[in-house]
Scaffold this active site. Structure first.
Site, mmCIF file in Angstrom:
data_model
loop_
_atom_site.group_PDB
_atom_site.id
_atom_site.type_symbol
_atom_site.label_atom_id
_atom_site.label_comp_id
_atom_site.label_asym_id
_atom_site.label_seq_id
_atom_site.Cartn_x
_atom_site.Cartn_y
_atom_site.Cartn_z
ATOM 1 N N ALA A 65 0.862 -1.183 0.000
ATOM 2 C CA ALA A 65 0.000 0.000 0.000
ATOM 3 C C ALA A 65 0.894 1.227 0.000
ATOM 4 C CB ALA A 65 -0.889 -0.016 1.237
ATOM 5 N N GLU A 112 -0.505 -9.435 -0.811
ATOM 6 C CA GLU A 112 -1.896 -9.807 -0.502
ATOM 7 C C GLU A 112 -2.774 -9.837 -1.752
ATOM 8 O OE1 GLU A 112 -1.963 -6.793 2.658
ATOM 9 O OE2 GLU A 112 -2.812 -8.338 3.955
HETATM 10 N N1 DAK Z 1 4.588 3.283 -0.546
HETATM 11 C C1 DAK Z 1 4.959 4.456 -1.076
HETATM 12 N N2 DAK Z 1 6.109 4.641 -1.759
HETATM 13 C C2 DAK Z 1 6.908 3.581 -1.911
HETATM 14 C C3 DAK Z 1 6.587 2.304 -1.402
HETATM 15 C C4 DAK Z 1 5.348 2.169 -0.687
HETATM 16 N N3 DAK Z 1 4.900 1.002 -0.201
HETATM 17 N N4 DAK Z 1 7.591 1.452 -1.714
HETATM 18 C C5 DAK Z 1 8.485 2.173 -2.414
HETATM 19 N N5 DAK Z 1 8.083 3.447 -2.535
HETATM 20 C C6 DAK Z 1 8.778 4.545 -3.211
HETATM 21 C C7 DAK Z 1 9.957 5.033 -2.393
HETATM 22 O O1 DAK Z 1 9.534 5.935 -1.401
HETATM 23 C C8 DAK Z 1 10.791 5.676 -3.468
HETATM 24 O O2 DAK Z 1 10.246 6.941 -3.763
HETATM 25 P P1 DAK Z 1 11.195 8.260 -3.915
HETATM 26 O O3 DAK Z 1 11.960 8.319 -2.643
HETATM 27 O O4 DAK Z 1 12.053 7.949 -5.110
HETATM 28 O O5 DAK Z 1 10.200 9.368 -4.128
HETATM 29 C C9 DAK Z 1 10.572 4.770 -4.678
HETATM 30 O O6 DAK Z 1 9.355 4.085 -4.427
HETATM 31 C C10 DAK Z 1 11.673 3.734 -4.870
HETATM 32 O O7 DAK Z 1 11.831 3.050 -3.630
HETATM 33 P P2 DAK Z 1 13.245 2.822 -2.931
HETATM 34 O O8 DAK Z 1 14.162 3.952 -3.216
HETATM 35 O O9 DAK Z 1 12.975 2.490 -1.521
HETATM 36 O O10 DAK Z 1 13.752 1.529 -3.756
HETATM 37 P P3 DAK Z 1 14.738 0.386 -3.274
HETATM 38 O O11 DAK Z 1 15.004 -0.416 -4.473
HETATM 39 O O12 DAK Z 1 15.888 0.971 -2.507
HETATM 40 O O13 DAK Z 1 13.894 -0.475 -2.214
HETATM 41 C C11 DAK Z 1 11.910 -1.661 -1.429
HETATM 42 C C12 DAK Z 1 12.792 -1.204 -2.644
HETATM 43 C C13 DAK Z 1 10.658 -2.327 -2.000
HETATM 44 C C14 DAK Z 1 12.707 -2.698 -0.620
HETATM 45 C C15 DAK Z 1 11.586 -0.440 -0.552
HETATM 46 O O14 DAK Z 1 11.052 0.583 -1.395
HETATM 47 C C16 DAK Z 1 10.584 -0.749 0.503
HETATM 48 O O15 DAK Z 1 10.902 -1.324 1.540
HETATM 49 N N6 DAK Z 1 9.316 -0.312 0.300
HETATM 50 C C17 DAK Z 1 8.260 -0.425 1.292
HETATM 51 C C18 DAK Z 1 7.773 -1.843 1.385
HETATM 52 C C19 DAK Z 1 6.687 -1.979 2.442
HETATM 53 O O16 DAK Z 1 6.910 -1.728 3.632
HETATM 54 N N7 DAK Z 1 5.505 -2.389 2.031
HETATM 55 C C20 DAK Z 1 4.371 -2.606 2.907
HETATM 56 C C21 DAK Z 1 3.560 -1.343 2.925
HETATM 57 S S1 DAK Z 1 2.251 -1.439 4.126
HETATM 58 C C22 DAK Z 1 -5.350 -1.631 4.651
HETATM 59 C C23 DAK Z 1 -4.980 -2.927 4.430
HETATM 60 C C24 DAK Z 1 -3.707 -3.214 4.008
HETATM 61 C C25 DAK Z 1 -2.777 -2.249 3.820
HETATM 62 C C26 DAK Z 1 -3.139 -0.944 4.003
HETATM 63 C C27 DAK Z 1 -4.431 -0.610 4.435
HETATM 64 N N8 DAK Z 1 -6.697 -1.312 5.176
HETATM 65 C C28 DAK Z 1 -7.575 -2.418 5.473
HETATM 66 C C29 DAK Z 1 -7.107 0.013 5.151
HETATM 67 C C30 DAK Z 1 -1.436 -2.611 3.384
HETATM 68 C C31 DAK Z 1 -0.341 -2.062 3.970
HETATM 69 C C32 DAK Z 1 0.966 -2.198 3.333
HETATM 70 O O17 DAK Z 1 1.142 -2.783 2.263
#
Ligand code: DAK
Length: 258
Positions: A65, A112
């Site tokens: 997300a 998911e």
């Molecule tokens: N959200 C927003 N931006 C993201 C992102 C994300 N999940 N993942 C990556 N980006 C963005 C980064 O901020 C970066 O943007 P800039 O800084 O260039 O503006 C760009 O994409 C490239 O990312 P990185 O520079 O970090 O790239 P790397 O290759 O170094 O790293 C990575 C890749 C995938 C390992 C890293 O980006 C990372 O750890 N990303 C976050 C992964 C994460 O934590 N995902 C889980 C998110 S929480 C809900 C139900 C479910 C959910 C929500 C609500 N309800 C029932 C309401 C779900 C929640 C989630 O999924």
């Protein structure tokens, strides 16, 4: 309908939805998920489409997300509006076969929504994970349940509590994905399989999908009964007669989806 955050194509009974926010690694913002839901609604109603592929880029299926969009949400924002139920629910409820073609990151909500699809074919660079714990939340659209059913308690706990990623090889070994192929063969492989599914009788593929999914919702005996009833009902279709006749006459079947 025009789409800004997804690419949406249809060809030969197969539709492909490609998540397309490369700069954010296909993070699932509400606007993108709304487009996915709209595309699926269109595909559900389009009788020429028999199978759908959900995919992303080589680098990311979806990195979860959109954390930047979510960061300021209050409880009431996500409770009352419940955007993920509204939009991701469209994948969960989709009645025709839908395959996830995953390359790169499939994290959090990305993992998911891949698991909501009927099966996952992964490229050898795929990485799956539920890293929400590192953000002080947990999976919220089925990850704790679907991952546990797919890979068992021990590995699901390991993934959800440590937030670590699983590579494609481990994902295949654990039963999360049906097969792994080299990255440069992913799209061709999935399209070929989707076309194969699209060549079958649509009502029969839909009933088969519904019946396999019933395995997660019922006891064994109820599931077997449900299977038996739908199996019997298939003998009311023209396609069942055609499929069996074509086999006996040593020719290709011509299904009418009736
Ligand atoms: N959200 C927003 N931006 C993201 C992102 C994300 N999940 N993942 C990556 N980006 C963005 C980064 O901020 C970066 O943007 P800039 O800084 O260039 O503006 C760009 O994409 C490239 O990312 P990185 O520079 O970090 O790239 P790397 O290759 O170094 O790293 C990575 C890749 C995938 C390992 C890293 O980006 C990372 O750890 N990303 C976050 C992964 C994460 O934590 N995902 C889980 C998110 S929480 C809900 C139900 C479910 C959910 C929500 C609500 N309800 C029932 C309401 C779900 C929640 C989630 O999924």
């Amino acid at each position: 309908m025009t789409y800004d955050m997804i690419e949406f194509t249809k060809d030969d009974g197969v539709a492909k939805i490609r998540l397309n926010r490369p700069k954010a690694l296909n993070a699932l913002c509400n606007d993108m998920m709304r487009e996915v839901a709209q595309a699926l609604a269109e595909l559900e109603a389009d009788s020429s489409i028999h199978c759908v592929i959900l995919t992303g880029s080589d680098k990311a299926f979806a990195a979860g997300a959109d954390i930047k969009e979510m960061q300021e949400n209050t409880y009431l924002d996500i409770y009352q509006d419940d955007p993920f139920e509204k939009y991701a629910g469209s994948i969960e409820r989709f009645r025709k076969p839908i395959i996830a073609a995953v390359s790169g990151y499939a994290l959090g909500g990305g993992c998911e929504i891949a698991m909501m699809c009927d099966f996952i074919i992964a490229a050898d660079n795929a990485k799956f994970g539920q890293p929400e714990i590192t953000l002080a939340v947990m999976p919220g659209i089925g990850g704790t349940q679907r991952l546990t059913r797919a890979v068992g308690k021990s590995k699901a706990m390991d993934m959800c509590l440590t937030g670590r990623m699983m590579d494609a090889e481990e994902a295949e070994r654990s039963g999360l994905v049906s097969r792994v192929v080299p990255l440069d063969e992913l799209q061709d492989t999935v399209e070929k399989e989707a076309r194969k599914i699209a060549s079958m009788s649509l009502p029969i593929t839909m009933m088969t999908k519904e019946t396999v999914n019933a395995a997660f919702e019922t006891t064994l005996q109820q599931g077997i009964k449900f299977e038996r009833r739908l199996f019997q009902s298939m003998f009311t279709t023209e396609d069942q007669t055609e499929g069996m006749t074509a086999f006996i006459e040593k020719r290709k079947p011509h299904f009418k989806n009736k």
